[in-house]
Motif scaffolding. Structure first.
Motif, PDB file in Angstrom:
ATOM      1  N   ARG A   7       0.861  -1.188   0.000  1.00 42.58           N
ATOM      2  CA  ARG A   7       0.000   0.000   0.000  1.00 42.58           C
ATOM      3  C   ARG A   7       0.896   1.236   0.000  1.00 42.58           C
ATOM      4  NH1 ARG A   7      -2.837  -3.072   4.478  1.00 42.58           N
ATOM      5  NH2 ARG A   7      -4.607  -4.102   3.475  1.00 42.58           N
ATOM      6  N   ILE A   8       0.661   2.125  -0.948  1.00 36.94           N
ATOM      7  CA  ILE A   8       1.489   3.320  -1.042  1.00 36.94           C
ATOM      8  C   ILE A   8       0.680   4.447  -1.673  1.00 36.94           C
ATOM      9  CG2 ILE A   8       2.519   2.471  -3.219  1.00 36.94           C
ATOM     10  CD1 ILE A   8       5.085   3.986  -2.374  1.00 36.94           C
ATOM     11  N   ARG A   9       0.639   5.563  -0.993  1.00 31.18           N
ATOM     12  CA  ARG A   9      -0.036   6.767  -1.484  1.00 31.18           C
ATOM     13  C   ARG A   9      -1.478   6.494  -1.915  1.00 31.18           C
ATOM     14  NH1 ARG A   9       5.325   7.399  -3.451  1.00 31.18           N
ATOM     15  NH2 ARG A   9       4.755   6.487  -5.470  1.00 31.18           N
ATOM     16  N   GLY A  10      -2.199   5.747  -1.107  1.00 33.47           N
ATOM     17  CA  GLY A  10      -3.613   5.517  -1.355  1.00 33.47           C
ATOM     18  C   GLY A  10      -3.937   4.487  -2.408  1.00 33.47           C
ATOM     19  N   GLU A  11      -2.939   3.762  -2.884  1.00 32.02           N
ATOM     20  CA  GLU A  11      -3.162   2.702  -3.867  1.00 32.02           C
ATOM     21  C   GLU A  11      -2.252   1.531  -3.538  1.00 32.02           C
ATOM     22  OE1 GLU A  11      -2.254   4.579  -7.562  1.00 32.02           O
ATOM     23  OE2 GLU A  11      -0.089   4.513  -7.235  1.00 32.02           O
ATOM     24  N   THR A  12      -2.301   0.493  -4.354  1.00 29.12           N
ATOM     25  CA  THR A  12      -1.396  -0.634  -4.159  1.00 29.12           C
ATOM     26  C   THR A  12      -0.467  -0.758  -5.357  1.00 29.12           C
ATOM     27  OG1 THR A  12      -2.965  -2.217  -5.127  1.00 29.12           O
ATOM     28  CG2 THR A  12      -3.041  -1.907  -2.727  1.00 29.12           C
ATOM     29  N   ARG A  13       0.723  -1.339  -5.086  1.00 35.80           N
ATOM     30  CA  ARG A  13       1.698  -1.594  -6.143  1.00 35.80           C
ATOM     31  C   ARG A  13       2.396  -2.921  -5.875  1.00 35.80           C
ATOM     32  NH1 ARG A  13       4.008   3.014  -8.558  1.00 35.80           N
ATOM     33  NH2 ARG A  13       5.512   1.624  -9.574  1.00 35.80           N
ATOM     34  N   ALA A  14       2.643  -3.661  -6.946  1.00 30.18           N
ATOM     35  CA  ALA A  14       3.499  -4.834  -6.852  1.00 30.18           C
ATOM     36  C   ALA A  14       4.923  -4.377  -6.591  1.00 30.18           C
ATOM     37  CB  ALA A  14       3.426  -5.648  -8.136  1.00 30.18           C
ATOM     38  N   ALA A  15       5.681  -5.188  -5.870  1.00 27.34           N
ATOM     39  CA  ALA A  15       7.046  -4.805  -5.516  1.00 27.34           C
ATOM     40  C   ALA A  15       7.924  -6.039  -5.390  1.00 27.34           C
ATOM     41  CB  ALA A  15       7.060  -4.015  -4.210  1.00 27.34           C
ATOM     42  N   ARG A  16       9.228  -5.825  -5.657  1.00 30.71           N
ATOM     43  CA  ARG A  16      10.241  -6.880  -5.515  1.00 30.71           C
ATOM     44  C   ARG A  16      11.181  -6.496  -4.387  1.00 30.71           C
ATOM     45  NH1 ARG A  16      13.030  -5.815  -9.853  1.00 30.71           N
ATOM     46  NH2 ARG A  16      14.893  -4.975  -8.866  1.00 30.71           N
TER      47      ARG A  16
END
Length: 279
Positions: A7-16
């Protein structure tokens, strides 16, 4: 490789995960990454982007919105015995909806309608390649990776009918994460890992994932006879012995307690039990 949905800045992102930092990937979550094509692993490895210290990471469910969440019951001998059931001839399947999923460190919402909420530590895995009519010998290459889950169960609702669903998919009760450890970390074999569940530091469950009656390859092959498994589908493999409902006297989760689920090499979820929020 370790992947997450953050969760980042009000949204979600895939991450490695790269050392002590996460590299944000150009996908809104891991489900989207896995659905992007057969080269998802190469894409995840090579993409560069904004970096975030892992200590600052806020974890969403590892796959927030799977097309399917398929779960197994009665899949460890000790759990079958404590629940007074016969060993199944075939995998016992039930489903959840994605509204039940929470992140690795989110609060578990204890429902106001029950005081019989139980823990079920589970190895979970995520599909990386579509699978239909796959043999057991060909099943494991369809697995993207493995993660930690707890199939928190509302026992009285589970037993209202012969079907499990109503006790298994209460809102905001099923932690999944924090990361997906890709299947190549296990050299193409099914993982043999210690699985443990604690309530306020007291060990309630301890077993090994190799004690599953129906292993990962069995599950993929069986389910793919019924329906096509799609990239991002989440499968929970069942819980070992030691659940609260199998104890004498029975023990259930209470407000303020911390439920911690740990699987060797995969990480842990740690969730405070809180009252359900009204909407």
């Amino acid at each position: 490789m370790r992947l997450a949905t953050l969760r980042i800045r009000g949204e979600t992102r895939a991450a490695r995960l790269d050392g002590d930092e996460y590299v944000l990937l150009p996908f809104p979550d891991l489900g989207s990454l896995l659905a992007a094509g057969a080269q998802w692993q190469e894409v995840a490895t090579q993409c560069e982007g904004e970096r975030l210290p892992s200590m600052d990471a806020l974890y969403a469910p590892v796959v927030p919105h799977p097309n399917k969440i398929i779960c197994l019951g009665l899949n460890y001998a000790a759990h079958i015995a404590e629940m007074g059931r016969d060993a199944p001839q075939y995998p016992t399947l039930f489903a959840k909806y994605d509204g039940a999923l929470i992140g690795a460190y989110d609060a578990i919402e204890l429902p106001s309608v029950s005081t019989r909420v139980d823990w079920e530590a589970e190895l979970a895995f995520v599909i990386g390649r579509a699978a239909r009519h796959v043999s057991k010998d060909a099943a494991l290459p369809h697995v993207a990776g493995y993660t930690v889950a707890n199939d928190v169960t509302v026992r009285d609702y589970q037993r209202r009918t012969r079907e499990f669903l109503s006790g298994k998919t209460f809102e905001a009760t099923t932690p999944v994460g924090p990361v997906l450890v890709t299947a190549d970390e296990f050299n193409g074999a099914e993982p043999d890992l210690e699985i443990r569940c604690e309530v306020d530091g007291e060990v309630m469950q301890r077993s090994r994932t190799s004690d599953l009656l129906f292993g990962v390859a069995d599950i993929v092959a069986y389910v793919s006879e019924i329906i096509t498994l799609l990239p991002g589908d989440l499968i929970l493999t069942g819980t070992p012995g030691g659940v609260g409902d199998g104890r004498d006297p029975k023990v259930y989760l209470e407000e303020g307690q911390t439920l911690r689920t740990t699987i060797e090499g995969l990480g842990e979820t740690s969730n405070v039990c809180a009252p359900a929020t009204a909407t």
